[in-house]
Design a protein around this motif. Structure first.
Motif, PDB file in Angstrom:
ATOM      1  N   GLY A   7       0.823  -1.197   0.000  1.00 32.65           N
ATOM      2  CA  GLY A   7       0.000   0.000   0.000  1.00 32.65           C
ATOM      3  C   GLY A   7       0.856   1.246   0.000  1.00 32.65           C
ATOM      4  N   TRP A   8       0.249   2.362   0.396  1.00 34.31           N
ATOM      5  CA  TRP A   8       0.921   3.652   0.434  1.00 34.31           C
ATOM      6  C   TRP A   8       1.007   4.157   1.858  1.00 34.31           C
ATOM      7  N   ALA A   9       2.174   4.688   2.210  1.00 37.31           N
ATOM      8  CA  ALA A   9       2.383   5.309   3.516  1.00 37.31           C
ATOM      9  C   ALA A   9       2.481   6.811   3.317  1.00 37.31           C
ATOM     10  N   LEU A  10       1.586   7.556   3.950  1.00 38.80           N
ATOM     11  CA  LEU A  10       1.549   9.009   3.824  1.00 38.80           C
ATOM     12  C   LEU A  10       1.869   9.633   5.171  1.00 38.80           C
ATOM     13  N   ASN A  11       2.958  10.393   5.210  1.00 39.30           N
ATOM     14  CA  ASN A  11       3.421  11.002   6.448  1.00 39.30           C
ATOM     15  C   ASN A  11       2.743  12.344   6.653  1.00 39.30           C
ATOM     16  N   MET A  12       1.871  12.429   7.661  1.00 40.70           N
ATOM     17  CA  MET A  12       1.169  13.676   7.966  1.00 40.70           C
ATOM     18  C   MET A  12       1.692  14.308   9.250  1.00 40.70           C
ATOM     19  N   SER A  13       2.843  13.838   9.747  1.00 34.87           N
ATOM     20  CA  SER A  13       3.377  14.348  11.002  1.00 34.87           C
ATOM     21  C   SER A  13       4.138  15.647  10.767  1.00 34.87           C
ATOM     22  N   ASN A  14       4.746  16.155  11.829  1.00 32.92           N
ATOM     23  CA  ASN A  14       5.571  17.355  11.723  1.00 32.92           C
ATOM     24  C   ASN A  14       6.957  17.054  11.189  1.00 32.92           C
ATOM     25  N   ILE A  15       7.223  15.779  10.869  1.00 35.21           N
ATOM     26  CA  ILE A  15       8.512  15.371  10.320  1.00 35.21           C
ATOM     27  C   ILE A  15       8.282  14.914   8.887  1.00 35.21           C
ATOM     28  N   THR A  66       7.866   0.683  17.220  1.00 34.21           N
ATOM     29  CA  THR A  66       7.065   0.984  16.047  1.00 34.21           C
ATOM     30  C   THR A  66       5.793   0.154  16.123  1.00 34.21           C
ATOM     31  N   LEU A  67       4.642   0.808  15.938  1.00 38.04           N
ATOM     32  CA  LEU A  67       3.343   0.152  16.058  1.00 38.04           C
ATOM     33  C   LEU A  67       2.536   0.326  14.780  1.00 38.04           C
ATOM     34  N   PHE A  68       1.839  -0.733  14.389  1.00 38.74           N
ATOM     35  CA  PHE A  68       0.910  -0.700  13.262  1.00 38.74           C
ATOM     36  C   PHE A  68      -0.463  -1.149  13.737  1.00 38.74           C
ATOM     37  N   GLU A  69      -1.495  -0.539  13.188  1.00 39.21           N
ATOM     38  CA  GLU A  69      -2.836  -1.116  13.272  1.00 39.21           C
ATOM     39  C   GLU A  69      -3.458  -1.014  11.893  1.00 39.21           C
ATOM     40  N   THR A  98       3.860  14.437  15.589  1.00 35.71           N
ATOM     41  CA  THR A  98       2.539  14.931  15.963  1.00 35.71           C
ATOM     42  C   THR A  98       1.403  14.027  15.515  1.00 35.71           C
ATOM     43  N   GLU A  99       1.665  13.173  14.538  1.00 34.73           N
ATOM     44  CA  GLU A  99       0.594  12.325  14.008  1.00 34.73           C
ATOM     45  C   GLU A  99       1.211  11.081  13.390  1.00 34.73           C
ATOM     46  N   PRO A 100       0.574   9.937  13.548  1.00 37.06           N
ATOM     47  CA  PRO A 100       1.114   8.724  12.931  1.00 37.06           C
ATOM     48  C   PRO A 100       1.015   8.756  11.411  1.00 37.06           C
ATOM     49  N   VAL A 101       1.772   7.885  10.777  1.00 36.23           N
ATOM     50  CA  VAL A 101       1.749   7.760   9.327  1.00 36.23           C
ATOM     51  C   VAL A 101       0.475   7.046   8.903  1.00 36.23           C
ATOM     52  N   ARG A 102      -0.207   7.586   7.905  1.00 35.04           N
ATOM     53  CA  ARG A 102      -1.420   6.947   7.397  1.00 35.04           C
ATOM     54  C   ARG A 102      -1.045   5.885   6.364  1.00 35.04           C
ATOM     55  N   LEU A 103      -1.701   4.754   6.438  1.00 38.04           N
ATOM     56  CA  LEU A 103      -1.494   3.669   5.488  1.00 38.04           C
ATOM     57  C   LEU A 103      -2.760   3.543   4.646  1.00 38.04           C
ATOM     58  N   ASN A 104      -2.637   3.892   3.378  1.00 35.50           N
ATOM     59  CA  ASN A 104      -3.797   3.936   2.485  1.00 35.50           C
ATOM     60  C   ASN A 104      -3.709   2.890   1.384  1.00 35.50           C
ATOM     61  N   ASN A 105      -4.858   2.564   0.812  1.00 35.14           N
ATOM     62  CA  ASN A 105      -4.928   1.633  -0.316  1.00 35.14           C
ATOM     63  C   ASN A 105      -4.200   0.323  -0.036  1.00 35.14           C
ATOM     64  N   GLY A 163      -7.884  -2.477   2.652  1.00 35.84           N
ATOM     65  CA  GLY A 163      -7.914  -1.882   3.979  1.00 35.84           C
ATOM     66  C   GLY A 163      -7.134  -0.598   4.096  1.00 35.84           C
ATOM     67  N   GLU A 164      -7.029  -0.142   5.330  1.00 36.52           N
ATOM     68  CA  GLU A 164      -6.273   1.055   5.673  1.00 36.52           C
ATOM     69  C   GLU A 164      -5.781   0.901   7.099  1.00 36.52           C
ATOM     70  N   GLY A 165      -4.880   1.786   7.481  1.00 34.12           N
ATOM     71  CA  GLY A 165      -4.351   1.684   8.824  1.00 34.12           C
ATOM     72  C   GLY A 165      -3.479   2.867   9.168  1.00 34.12           C
ATOM     73  N   LYS A 166      -2.767   2.731  10.262  1.00 33.85           N
ATOM     74  CA  LYS A 166      -1.848   3.776  10.698  1.00 33.85           C
ATOM     75  C   LYS A 166      -0.608   3.139  11.309  1.00 33.85           C
ATOM     76  N   MET A 167       0.470   3.885  11.246  1.00 32.06           N
ATOM     77  CA  MET A 167       1.763   3.413  11.739  1.00 32.06           C
ATOM     78  C   MET A 167       2.375   4.512  12.596  1.00 32.06           C
ATOM     79  N   ALA A 168       2.706   4.204  13.831  1.00 33.55           N
ATOM     80  CA  ALA A 168       3.430   5.120  14.701  1.00 33.55           C
ATOM     81  C   ALA A 168       4.874   4.648  14.737  1.00 33.55           C
ATOM     82  N   TYR A 169       5.766   5.391  14.081  1.00 25.53           N
ATOM     83  CA  TYR A 169       7.135   4.904  13.886  1.00 25.53           C
ATOM     84  C   TYR A 169       7.970   4.978  15.159  1.00 25.53           C
TER      85      TYR A 169
END
Length: 209
Positions: free
Chosen positions: A40-48, A157-160, A195-202, A169-175
């Protein structure tokens, strides 16, 4: 500046992380037996590196047992985060995740070559789907360990991820995550360095033979 992940961790991930940490009503839920490949795709929406995105690939070759899960629970409650980290590092490898299209700096080769997964559990989802929770020690390079910046306090590092019956599906990753136990409220607290976990899309789940 860090903050508690009140939306994801406080609701969705904390509920998912019950599969890792707090003992209780869900202790008899089964894991899976199949082998998986997730892309899938990992989209970083954090402050980094906000807005950075790349492909992600997760392979799961095995699943953690209920006995292993209970061992992690007991270790965390007795020895807190550092004890949990050491115990998790001693768990056998059950999979791996990487970012195969990554072209940026990668001094520890964790982006392209990948990182071992030390804990993975599968739970029944809605309408025949599934929910997958992954937890693994975050790889730290020599410079980070030598200089001891604040990031060393965020060693997990955590994934759900949640999938429907068709494997979409979709999910999130806290690196970079730290885990604490609040004795006053008897609850687990998760804090992400960004500030926000990485979004896992598609996400697409494929059962491997």
């Amino acid at each position: 500046m860090t903050r508690m992940l009140t939306t994801w961790v406080g609701i969705a991930t904390l509920a998912a992380t019950v599969t890792i940490l707090p003992a209780g009503a869900q202790s008899n839920l089964p894991s899976a037996t199949d082998k998986l490949r997730i892309t899938g795709w990992a989209l970083n929406m954090s402050n980094i590196a906000t807005g950075a995105n790349d492909t992600i690939q997760i392979t799961i070759d095995g699943w953690s047992s209920l006995a292993q899960r209970q061992r992690l629970i007991d270790t965390f409650l007795e020895k807190k985060q550092n004890g949990l980290l050491r115990e998790l590092e001693d768990q056998p490898e059950v999979g791996r995740f990487n970012f195969p299209g990554y072209f940026g700096p990668d001094p520890n080769n964790v982006m392209r070559l990948g990182t071992d997964i030390r804990y993975a559990m599968n739970f029944p989802g809605e309408d025949g789907g599934r929910r997958i929770v992954i937890m693994t020690p975050r790889v730290m390079g020599f410079a980070e360990l030598r200089n001891q910046p604040r990031t060393v306090d965020y060693p997990f590092t955590l994934f759900e991820m949640r999938f429907d019956r068709a494997g979409k599906g979709e999910g999130k990753m806290a690196y970079s995550t730290q885990i604490k136990f609040d004795k006053k409220t008897s609850t687990i607290e998760l804090e992400n360095y960004s500030t926000e976990p990485v979004r896992l899309n598609n996400l697409e789940l494929e059962v491997r033979k």
